[in-house]
Enzyme design. Structure first.
Site, PDB file in Angstrom:
ATOM      1  N   SER A   1      12.559  -0.492  -1.074  1.00 13.19           N
ATOM      2  CA  SER A   1      13.823  -0.280  -0.333  1.00 13.19           C
ATOM      3  C   SER A   1      13.980  -1.269   0.817  1.00 13.19           C
ATOM      4  O   SER A   1      13.922  -0.879   1.990  1.00 13.19           O
ATOM      5  CB  SER A   1      13.919   1.170   0.158  1.00 13.19           C
ATOM      6  OG  SER A   1      12.714   1.623   0.749  1.00 13.19           O
TER       7      SER A   1
ATOM      8  N   GLY B   1       0.793  -1.228   0.000  1.00 10.26           N
ATOM      9  CA  GLY B   1       0.000   0.000   0.000  1.00 10.26           C
ATOM     10  C   GLY B   1       0.828   1.282   0.000  1.00 10.26           C
ATOM     11  O   GLY B   1       0.311   2.352   0.344  1.00 10.26           O
TER      12      GLY B   1
END
Lengths: 286, 286
Positions: free
Chosen positions: B172, B103
């Site tokens: 990341s 999300g």
């Protein structure tokens, strides 16, 4: 895995989706919808009206396993048009090119200050400074210099998309490199005014003798002493913008700043020329 | 020659200047002065008062060969403090990390919209999208993925310096890469509030099962089928932020977004959590 791989595989996944005849669920459609409006705002011709939010929009969906809002309107995000409205200006790039010592940084400073005094938001991108951050991995080979210009152009484009007046100050002596940057901007054209180009080239047309006399960084001396090879104006060419040479301002956005007789314009006068141009072209209002 | 060479040679030139015992002219001093204030604003602790300009400041200097203004005050440019004042907010980076499908993009959209509704300027940097521009020269090797994160961090830093609330949305997965980005920000700290960190990590702590069920890009299916290798959460690790794990919010700016029981927060609720944090920390005023 980082998002890199996602991106690469996405096209394969999309092809598969095509083959399957778009039998995807509503969930996927909504997700794609969010994605398109979120990250490709300049590719969309639709303008969204952002409604002020109230807590009533935040209705939980207890039976859903996925983050979602019951009101799809709330999926719209703030796009370029909204940012420009907030700033009351149009995002664009002012690309200052010219010899070392021609006054590019001086103009960039003055322009930034002048725009601020009018309540406009600008940001200066300087080639030298980017060398300490984004471009610190680049060396000094020809292709690395070109890459330096390309990345600066890409970042300038992002700033323009964010609604800022981005002032890029680089010698950028080759037409090829400047043209590459210019070619990046078309799809960043303003949704509401497609006739606008989002890049303005400012050519600091100062005589080499003047720049060499000024020599603020002592580089011309080093170049003349043979300690620097390939120095623009000494043993490497500066290719002036063609659209300035042929004086067709309406063909492409480019202005020239030069001496009046043997008098150089002051920073304020130079900045005034650029601001007048921006104002006339409608960049200082949304 | 591009500005690259200038930068490289500058240090040599400066050493020579040192050797010569700073026998440079006033012109050079003024030029260096302009340069420092123009491009290294975050390294200066001095705050400048920008005075509204009037035409009287633009006094030409007919006897000077060099662009200059008689009023040195006008050499000051609009720095970070001025941009923040203009925007009535503090530039910072909201770095959203989490699994694919957790999300991140949804939150980025919603956050951008929520901030806009409060009159705050934000800009979303998305790893996938940057692949089409700034990072289009990068492949998918490990070091290129790291470089992708590094460049995004550097650009985010520029946006924060420009005064914007920059929302970076990237998986990341590795602490190392996130730490690299975090380490970039200290010198972008606010001049007027040095205790502030300019980066806020938002960890989308959603269960893998939920992300895989959601699978908006169909990537988990491909990963399970062995068509993608090194997919985060499947055969490559996601390293969650440590500062969230140990629940020390005051140690470093990091917040966690997670399910409440088996219910995911809506985008508006998620954005509200981040906005509340930004507001509490004083980022939504200059």
């Amino acid at each position: 895995m980082t998002e890199d791989l996602e991106w690469r595989v996405l096209s394969e996944s999309e092809k598969e989706r095509e083959r399957k005849g778009r039998r995807k669920s509503l969930l996927l459609c909504v997700s794609t919808f969010i994605h398109c409006h979120c990250f490709l705002p300049t590719l969309s011709t639709q303008q969204h009206t952002i409604k002020p939010l109230s807590p009533s929009h935040a209705i939980p969906t207890p039976h859903s396993k996925f983050p979602s809002d019951s009101d799809t309107q709330s999926l719209f995000f703030s796009g370029r048009a909204e940012r420009q409205k907030l700033l009351n200006q149009k995002g664009c790039v002012v690309w200052i090119t010219g010899l070392s010592g021609s006054g590019k940084s001086t103009l960039a400073c003055s322009l930034s200050r002048e725009l601020y005094s009018r309540g406009k938001l600008s940001y200066v991108l300087d080639g030298d400074n980017l060398r300490h951050g984004l471009n610190k991995d680049l060396g000094f080979k020809a292709e690395e210099r070109t890459e330096n210009i390309r990345r600066t152009g890409e970042v300038a484009k992002l700033f323009a998309d964010a609604g800022l007046i981005c002032v890029a100050s680089l010698i950028s002596p080759y037409r090829r490199d400047r043209d590459t940057c210019r070619s990046m901007l078309p799809d960043a054209n303003f949704i509401e005014a497609r006739h606008h180009e989002a890049i303005l080239i400012v050519f600091m047309n100062m005589p080499l003798e003047l720049c060499e006399l000024r020599d603020p960084k002592g580089l011309y001396k080093l170049a003349r002493a043979g300690k620097i090879k390939g120095f623009t104006g000494i043993d490497d060419p500066y290719e002036p913008p063609l659209n300035c040479e042929v004086h067709v301002p309406e063909a492409s956005k480019a202005i020239e700043i030069k001496q009046d007789g043997d008098v150089c314009p002051t920073p304020t006068v130079m900045a005034g020329q650029v601001v007048t141009y921006l104002e006339k072209e409608g960049f200082l209002e949304h």
